[in-house]
Every structure is written in C-alpha cells, then in structure tokens.
Design a protein around this motif. Sequence first.
Motif, short mmCIF file in Angstrom:
data_model
loop_
_atom_site.label_atom_id
_atom_site.label_comp_id
_atom_site.label_asym_id
_atom_site.label_seq_id
_atom_site.Cartn_x
_atom_site.Cartn_y
_atom_site.Cartn_z
N TRP A 1 -1.31 6.71 16.19
CA TRP A 1 -1.64 7.32 14.91
C TRP A 1 -1.08 6.45 13.78
CZ3 TRP A 1 -5.03 11.17 14.53
CH2 TRP A 1 -5.23 11.99 15.62
N CYS A 2 -1.97 5.79 13.05
CA CYS A 2 -1.57 4.94 11.93
C CYS A 2 -1.81 5.68 10.62
CB CYS A 2 -2.35 3.63 11.94
SG CYS A 2 -1.93 2.55 13.33
N GLU A 3 -0.86 5.58 9.71
CA GLU A 3 -0.98 6.29 8.45
C GLU A 3 -2.10 5.71 7.59
OE1 GLU A 3 1.67 8.26 4.88
OE2 GLU A 3 2.60 6.74 6.18
N ARG A 4 -2.86 6.58 6.99
CA ARG A 4 -3.91 6.18 6.05
C ARG A 4 -3.25 5.90 4.69
NH1 ARG A 4 -9.04 9.52 4.00
NH2 ARG A 4 -10.59 7.86 3.95
N VAL A 5 -3.58 4.77 4.10
CA VAL A 5 -2.92 4.34 2.88
C VAL A 5 -3.96 3.89 1.86
CG1 VAL A 5 -0.81 3.64 4.06
CG2 VAL A 5 -2.66 1.97 3.75
N VAL A 6 -3.49 3.72 0.63
CA VAL A 6 -4.32 3.18 -0.45
C VAL A 6 -3.77 1.80 -0.80
CG1 VAL A 6 -5.10 3.46 -2.84
CG2 VAL A 6 -4.87 5.47 -1.35
N LEU B 1 -5.23 1.26 6.66
CA LEU B 1 -4.32 1.84 7.63
C LEU B 1 -3.04 1.02 7.70
CD1 LEU B 1 -6.73 2.69 10.60
CD2 LEU B 1 -5.82 4.27 8.89
N ALA B 2 -1.92 1.70 7.88
CA ALA B 2 -0.66 1.01 8.09
C ALA B 2 -0.76 0.19 9.39
CB ALA B 2 0.48 2.01 8.18
N PRO B 3 -0.15 -0.99 9.43
CA PRO B 3 -0.30 -1.84 10.61
C PRO B 3 0.36 -1.30 11.87
CG PRO B 3 1.28 -2.78 9.06
CD PRO B 3 0.64 -1.63 8.37
N GLU B 4 1.42 -0.51 11.71
CA GLU B 4 2.13 0.02 12.86
C GLU B 4 1.94 1.53 12.96
OE1 GLU B 4 3.60 -1.76 15.14
OE2 GLU B 4 3.10 -3.61 14.03
N PRO C 1 0.82 -1.22 0.00
CA PRO C 1 0.00 0.00 0.00
C PRO C 1 0.85 1.26 0.00
CG PRO C 1 -0.88 -1.61 1.54
CD PRO C 1 0.45 -2.14 1.09
N ILE C 2 0.30 2.32 -0.59
CA ILE C 2 1.02 3.60 -0.71
C ILE C 2 0.30 4.67 0.11
CG2 ILE C 2 1.97 3.05 -2.98
CD1 ILE C 2 -0.24 4.77 -4.23
N GLY C 3 1.05 5.66 0.57
CA GLY C 3 0.46 6.75 1.33
C GLY C 3 -0.42 7.65 0.49
#
Length: 360
Positions: free
Chosen positions: A176-181, A193-196, A19-21
Amino acid sequence: MSATPLAGEIAALIRETGPIGIDRYMALCLGHPVHGYYRTRDPLGAGGDFTTAPEISQMFGELIGLWAASVGAEMGGGGGMLLVELGPGRGTLMSDALRAVRAAAPGFRPALHLVETSPVLRAAQAAALAGAVPDFGAPAWHDALDALPDGPAIILANEFLDALPVRQFQRTPRGWCERVVGLAPDARLAFGLAPEPERGLAAEGPEGVVMTLPGPALDLVRRLARRLRDQGGALLAIDYGHVRPGFGDTLQAVAGHRFVDPLAAPGEADLTAHVDFAALARAAAAEGAGVHGPVDQRDFLTGLGLLARAERLKQRASPAQALAIEAAVARLTGPGRRGMGRLFKAMAVSGPGLPRLPGF
C-alpha cells in the motif's frame, strides 16, 4: 500550472520538500489562512458551490432542533447545558432549530456555541441568529473544539466530517503506497504515489484499488466520545458516506454545483471525501460511549416526523409552496444521485445513561 494563488504556494512547497499527502493538500486547500476555501467565501446556496440540507428546507433544521430538545429532556434539562454546532454554515440550521425549540420546548434554553474559523461565515451566522438572542443569549464562537467550555453538551455536525482531511493509499505490487500530490513535467499539480509502501497496513485488496483512511475524523470522534462519556450529552453527525468497509476513491471537488478536478484550482473548490461511519462508530464505542446508528438520512428524518411536518406546512401553503415542500421532501429522502436519503447517513454518540435516541 493551476492559476490560483494557492496553487503557486503548494507548488513551491512541493519543490522545497517533495510531494505532499492528500491530507495536507486538503488542509491547505480548505483552511489556508489567506487563500483557504472556507476562509474566503460563503460557499452555500444557488450563488455558491453546493447546497446543504438546511438550505433545502426549514423542516430539516426544525426536526434537528426538536431532536436536541428531546435529548436535553432525557438529560434532565438542567442548567449549564451547551448546544454546539460544528461548521454551522450560514447559521440556517441553528436558526431553524431554535425557532422550533422556542415554540415546542420553551423550557430548553442551552448556551449556544459555534465552532467556526471563517470570518465570512461567522458574520452570516450572527445575522441569522440575531432574532434568537433574546431567548437563548448571544452565541459564542470558537476556532477549535478544545476552546469549548466544560459541561454537558448536545453537539451537531451536519456535513462537517466530510471536509476533514483524509489519507489515501493505493495497492501496488510493493504494497500500500500513499497517494500524494506532486508536480508533473509541465509544472502542473498531479497525483502520484510514494515510492515506498506504508508499513503497518495489512488490508487485503486487488492491485490498483484505493483505500481512504479518515485520521482527523477518527481523532475528533474519539475526543468527543471521551467528553460525552465524562461530561454527558450527545453528538449527532449527518453526512454522506458508507457503513460497510470497502475500497474506492471518494475524494471529490465541487465548484458552481458541478464536480471538478480536485487539482485544477486549489482554494477555489470544495474538497470532501465520503465519511467512513463504520470506522467512526468503532472509535466511539472503544472510548466507552454509546453509539446509535448509523442509519440512512431518509429513515432518520421520517422517524423524527418529517412527513407529518410537511403535511402540516402544506395545509397553510399556496399550490406553488406545496409543490416546493414536496420537492424538498423528495430531495431530503429520495434515493439516487439527486436524492440525499440513502447516500447521507445519521449517527449519534452519547454519554452514559441515555436511552436509544430519537430517529434511531
């Protein structure tokens, strides 16, 4: 899967690297060298996807031109001054601005520089500015800010910052997990969401809220603030956004003058996010530049004389034209979803020695 050429490329990228940001997704959708939204079309006007203030009324660009001339006079009006526009659209704002400058400030003759990557829009800008060439000289186009020549500069950025990529993070029990596509089970693009959790984000917020961080916009404003601090000049940024910190998902896509799913057709819709003016103001001030505003667009334009300009135009207008002028003023200054007066903000950044700038 979304049926656009770019969707296939993004899906292949995700399969290969994961996945990408949101920032990378926005950059691909808007700036891909072959399928990017701004590389392939003129998105403005009734036949496009959205309408900006210069397309609503000539008064907007005229007031911006007089603003630039006033700032240029405060700078001494000397030679070597640049008038720069970032993302000039069809060239409408600059064309209207130069017409007003030609009439009201004939001594202000800066060199014109346009930062634009779209071949389609460069052609439209050249056509719009052809009449200004005898007075101001032919504009120079640049792919990036770094290509601008040195010297004192007045820099205009109308609805430019909102299209710069952002990162988003969602509050979870883990942090806070990064939202991704990524890809859904049916192979369509999907948010996740990024797992970490992201290290170093200490903001407090309830579970589930989204926080947007404007990395490229902050970097751009820092660079411009340093340039203005060292070489002189001013930046005027007008965009939709907010002046108080807060949470919320402001990522949006527009096509055919309607809001659409940001993942539905990559490369075929405009992607933007609200501008965090408070963060940009702090970034500019930290570099030693002066900061003016932000203020609501309504207050900025009326402070520059929009209402008086509208009345003068109406004196020479037909009844139908007078109604159109009134409608334009309402659109530029009104509140609510149809108006731009409160949602849009204006902020200026200046080099040393300049007093409070017009409109602020």
